[in-house]
Scaffold this active site. Structure first.
Site, PDB file in Angstrom:
ATOM      1  N   GLY A  66     -12.545  -4.030   1.784  1.00 22.68           N
ATOM      2  CA  GLY A  66     -13.911  -3.571   2.050  1.00 22.68           C
ATOM      3  C   GLY A  66     -14.339  -2.530   1.018  1.00 22.68           C
TER       4      GLY A  66
ATOM      5  CE  LYS B 185     -10.146  -4.809   8.343  1.00 25.36           C
ATOM      6  NZ  LYS B 185      -9.694  -3.750   7.420  1.00 25.36           N
TER       7      LYS B 185
ATOM      8  NE  ARG C 182      -4.434  -1.311   1.790  1.00 26.84           N
ATOM      9  CZ  ARG C 182      -5.277  -1.813   2.662  1.00 26.84           C
ATOM     10  NH1 ARG C 182      -4.954  -1.895   3.939  1.00 26.84           N
ATOM     11  NH2 ARG C 182      -6.464  -2.235   2.275  1.00 26.84           N
TER      12      ARG C 182
ATOM     13  N   GLY D  20      -5.865  -5.336   1.699  1.00 26.64           N
ATOM     14  CA  GLY D  20      -4.491  -5.205   2.171  1.00 26.64           C
ATOM     15  C   GLY D  20      -3.856  -6.555   2.423  1.00 26.64           C
TER      16      GLY D  20
HETATM   17  N1  LIG Z   1      -9.989 -18.817   9.890  1.00 28.39           N
HETATM   18  C1  LIG Z   1      -9.473 -17.665  10.284  1.00 28.39           C
HETATM   19  N2  LIG Z   1      -9.438 -17.340  11.576  1.00 28.39           N
HETATM   20  C2  LIG Z   1      -8.903 -16.150  11.976  1.00 28.39           C
HETATM   21  N3  LIG Z   1      -8.388 -15.231  11.144  1.00 28.39           N
HETATM   22  C3  LIG Z   1      -8.402 -15.527   9.845  1.00 28.39           C
HETATM   23  C4  LIG Z   1      -8.937 -16.743   9.348  1.00 28.39           C
HETATM   24  N4  LIG Z   1      -8.809 -16.718   8.008  1.00 28.39           N
HETATM   25  C5  LIG Z   1      -8.208 -15.564   7.677  1.00 28.39           C
HETATM   26  N5  LIG Z   1      -7.939 -14.837   8.772  1.00 28.39           N
HETATM   27  C6  LIG Z   1      -7.237 -13.540   8.851  1.00 28.39           C
HETATM   28  O1  LIG Z   1      -7.889 -12.580   8.068  1.00 28.39           O
HETATM   29  C7  LIG Z   1      -7.003 -11.478   7.960  1.00 28.39           C
HETATM   30  C8  LIG Z   1      -7.333 -10.658   6.736  1.00 28.39           C
HETATM   31  O2  LIG Z   1      -8.701 -10.285   6.737  1.00 28.39           O
HETATM   32  P1  LIG Z   1      -9.266  -8.898   6.164  1.00 28.39           P
HETATM   33  O3  LIG Z   1     -10.746  -9.037   6.165  1.00 28.39           O
HETATM   34  O4  LIG Z   1      -8.649  -7.765   6.918  1.00 28.39           O
HETATM   35  O5  LIG Z   1      -8.740  -8.943   4.640  1.00 28.39           O
HETATM   36  P2  LIG Z   1      -8.096  -7.821   3.724  1.00 28.39           P
HETATM   37  O6  LIG Z   1      -7.648  -8.472   2.482  1.00 28.39           O
HETATM   38  O7  LIG Z   1      -7.007  -7.104   4.460  1.00 28.39           O
HETATM   39  O8  LIG Z   1      -9.232  -6.808   3.466  1.00 28.39           O
HETATM   40  P3  LIG Z   1      -9.348  -5.256   3.936  1.00 28.39           P
HETATM   41  O9  LIG Z   1      -8.464  -4.505   2.998  1.00 28.39           O
HETATM   42  O10 LIG Z   1     -10.796  -4.928   3.826  1.00 28.39           O
HETATM   43  O11 LIG Z   1      -8.858  -5.169   5.351  1.00 28.39           O
HETATM   44  C9  LIG Z   1      -5.606 -12.076   7.939  1.00 28.39           C
HETATM   45  O12 LIG Z   1      -4.815 -11.445   8.912  1.00 28.39           O
HETATM   46  C10 LIG Z   1      -5.840 -13.573   8.272  1.00 28.39           C
HETATM   47  O13 LIG Z   1      -4.933 -14.085   9.218  1.00 28.39           O
HETATM   48  O1  LIG Z   2      -7.518  -2.287   5.494  1.00 27.50           O
HETATM   49  C1  LIG Z   2      -8.482  -1.708   4.968  1.00 27.50           C
HETATM   50  O2  LIG Z   2      -9.398  -2.316   4.380  1.00 27.50           O
HETATM   51  C2  LIG Z   2      -8.519  -0.187   4.968  1.00 27.50           C
HETATM   52  O3  LIG Z   2      -7.279   0.372   5.316  1.00 27.50           O
HETATM   53  C3  LIG Z   2      -9.621   0.311   5.876  1.00 27.50           C
HETATM   54  O4  LIG Z   2      -9.382  -0.108   7.203  1.00 27.50           O
HETATM   55  P1  LIG Z   2     -10.622  -0.322   8.203  1.00 27.50           P
HETATM   56  O5  LIG Z   2     -11.371  -1.544   7.731  1.00 27.50           O
HETATM   57  O6  LIG Z   2     -10.005  -0.495   9.555  1.00 27.50           O
HETATM   58  O7  LIG Z   2     -11.483   0.909   8.096  1.00 27.50           O
END
Ligand SMILES: Nc1ncnc2c1ncn2[C@@H]1O[C@H](COP(=O)(O)OP(=O)(O)OP(=O)(O)O)[C@@H](O)[C@H]1O
Ligand SMILES: O=C(O)[C@H](O)COP(=O)(O)O
Length: 395
Positions: free
Chosen positions: A376, A199, A34, A352
């Site tokens: 998201g 999330k 990022r 991310g």
């Molecule tokens: N079964 C699970 N139990 C707990 N954590 C998990 C599991 N599967 C995945 N994860 C965790 O989910 C996290 C990523 O989720 P997240 O929803 O933040 O995705 P993202 O790609 O970063 O999207 P965003 O940009 O919206 O944050 C990772 O740190 C991973 O370890």
């Molecule tokens: O990791 C993300 O998806 C963005 O940086 C937004 O973070 P947030 O879900 O904590 O608002």
């Protein structure tokens, strides 16, 4: 949206809202994707002689100063990538921010401390948010919205500040919107969305809308367990959104009625604890022991998901299939990533951690049509929702 080319930035203080929310291990940045994605816009402004004031969030410190979420390591990395010093303000709108910004010469860059140390940034109260936004806007003369990953947040720096300053969209936001628009217009079918990650409560909300758009929805990662529980199965200590079980039952029924294939894991890696070296076994997804937690999708699920992706023409994937940060639980994420790479579909990965996982697992980034910085944010864009950070950038 007005673009950078329409702003006369020379000699002026420009506040750039970036998304620098990168994964950290202590003070070590484990994936700088990022930050790299934010560099072109900052470089353009530097090249045009602006005084560049970058602001961003890191993690979720919830309005409190917490050194664990300091952007200081990010300032150092940003400086390396830009090839010039990045002055770091140790607060957001306080004395340090003011003096750091006042000290900038044309073509110099500063980064403010984590926006989310300030309760006003995320406040639901318009007046509280507005008060903080006015202070932030007071640091600059112009605003550039370039934090695509945060455009779905109605936060002061994303939504309110552009209302107070002449503004434009940065190159990253323009580029992301251009690619994601392709997913919403004349989408080639089958259209498959893969959802995982952690999330859960945030992202369950997008499912209702996605069910009206996609042909298949594959659910893995931390997201899957609320679905398995909603079907009446034991999920042990797995990630669970207990208060959204009814909503999820509704999704299961709606998917059925609409003829959308909703595919859940059939097996998982169930671990005794949340740790890199946790003892674990492959178990049926319908029989997770009460004292175990699911940390990855199992081998049968990897095959099933790959088969469901094989004939897709359009794929959007957000959220790792397991705790990929631990090698033992990264296999599911790798299998899904590989299935996208092998597919001939238009493939977009967003988020991310999802993008970080692709890089950590050593997979070729050019194996995907696009890797988005927003998780998201992309999902909500695909829903067709009006996103506060994009709405605010419209003329
Ligand atoms: N079964 C699970 N139990 C707990 N954590 C998990 C599991 N599967 C995945 N994860 C965790 O989910 C996290 C990523 O989720 P997240 O929803 O933040 O995705 P993202 O790609 O970063 O999207 P965003 O940009 O919206 O944050 C990772 O740190 C991973 O370890
Ligand atoms: O990791 C993300 O998806 C963005 O940086 C937004 O973070 P947030 O879900 O904590 O608002």
């Amino acid at each position: 949206m007005r673009t950078l080319d329409e702003l006369d930035v020379k000699g002026r203080r420009v506040l750039v809202r970036a998304d620098l929310n990168v994964p950290l291990d202590g003070e070590t940045i484990t994936d700088d994707g990022r930050i790299r994605a934010s560099v072109p816009t900052i470089k353009t402004l530097v090249g045009r002689g602006a005084k560049v004031v970058v602001c961003a969030h890191l993690g979720r410190p919830k309005g409190q100063v917490n050194p664990k979420y300091s952007l200081r390591p990010v300032a150092a990395r940003l400086g390396e990538l830009l090839g010039q010093e990045v002055a770091f303000a140790t607060d957001v709108v306080g004395d340090s921010a003011t003096s750091t910004v006042e000290g900038l010469q044309d073509g110099q860059v500063a980064l403010l401390e984590n926006l989310r140390y300030e309760p006003g940034e995320e406040s639901k109260d318009d007046a509280v948010r507005g008060e903080f936004a006015a202070k932030l806007a007071g640091l600059a003369e112009l605003y550039v919205g370039d934090g695509f990953g945060a455009v779905h947040r109605k936060h002061a720096s994303v939504y309110d500040v552009p209302g107070l300053l002449p503004h434009a969209a940065g190159g990253l936001v323009v580029a992301e919107v251009e690619v994601l628009r392709k997913l919403t217009e004349d989408t080639e079918r089958p259209y498959v969305v893969v959802l995982g990650g952690a999330k859960v409560s945030d992202k369950l909300g997008v499912i209702a809308n996605l069910l009206t758009k996609v042909d298949r929805l594959l659910i893995g990662g931390g997201m899957a367990y609320t679905f398995l529980k909603a079907q009446g199965h034991e999920v042990g200590n797995s990630l669970l959104q207990e208060d959204q079980l009814d909503q999820v039952r509704g999704f299961l029924q709606e998917a059925d009625e609409r003829g959308v294939e909703l595919v859940l894991p059939v097996d998982v890696l169930a671990a005794v604890t949340f740790a890199a070296d946790a003892e674990h076994d492959v178990v049926e997804a319908t029989a997770i022991p009460a004292d175990r937690e699911g940390l990855d999708i199992g081998p049968k699920t990897r095959e099933l998901f790959a088969a469901k992706l094989a004939d897709a023409k359009t794929v959007f994937w957000n959220g790792p299939m397991g705790v990929f940060e631990f090698d033992a639980f990264s296999g599911g994420t790798k299998a899904v990533a590989q299935a996208l790479i092998d597919s001939e579909a238009f493939t977009v990965v967003g988020g991310g951690d999802s993008a970080a996982a692709v890089r950590k697992l050593g997979l070729p980034e050019d194996g995907f049509s696009h890797i988005s910085t927003g998780g998201g944010a992309s999902l909500e864009y695909l829903e067709g929702k009006e996103l506060p950070g994009l709405e605010a950038l419209e003329d």
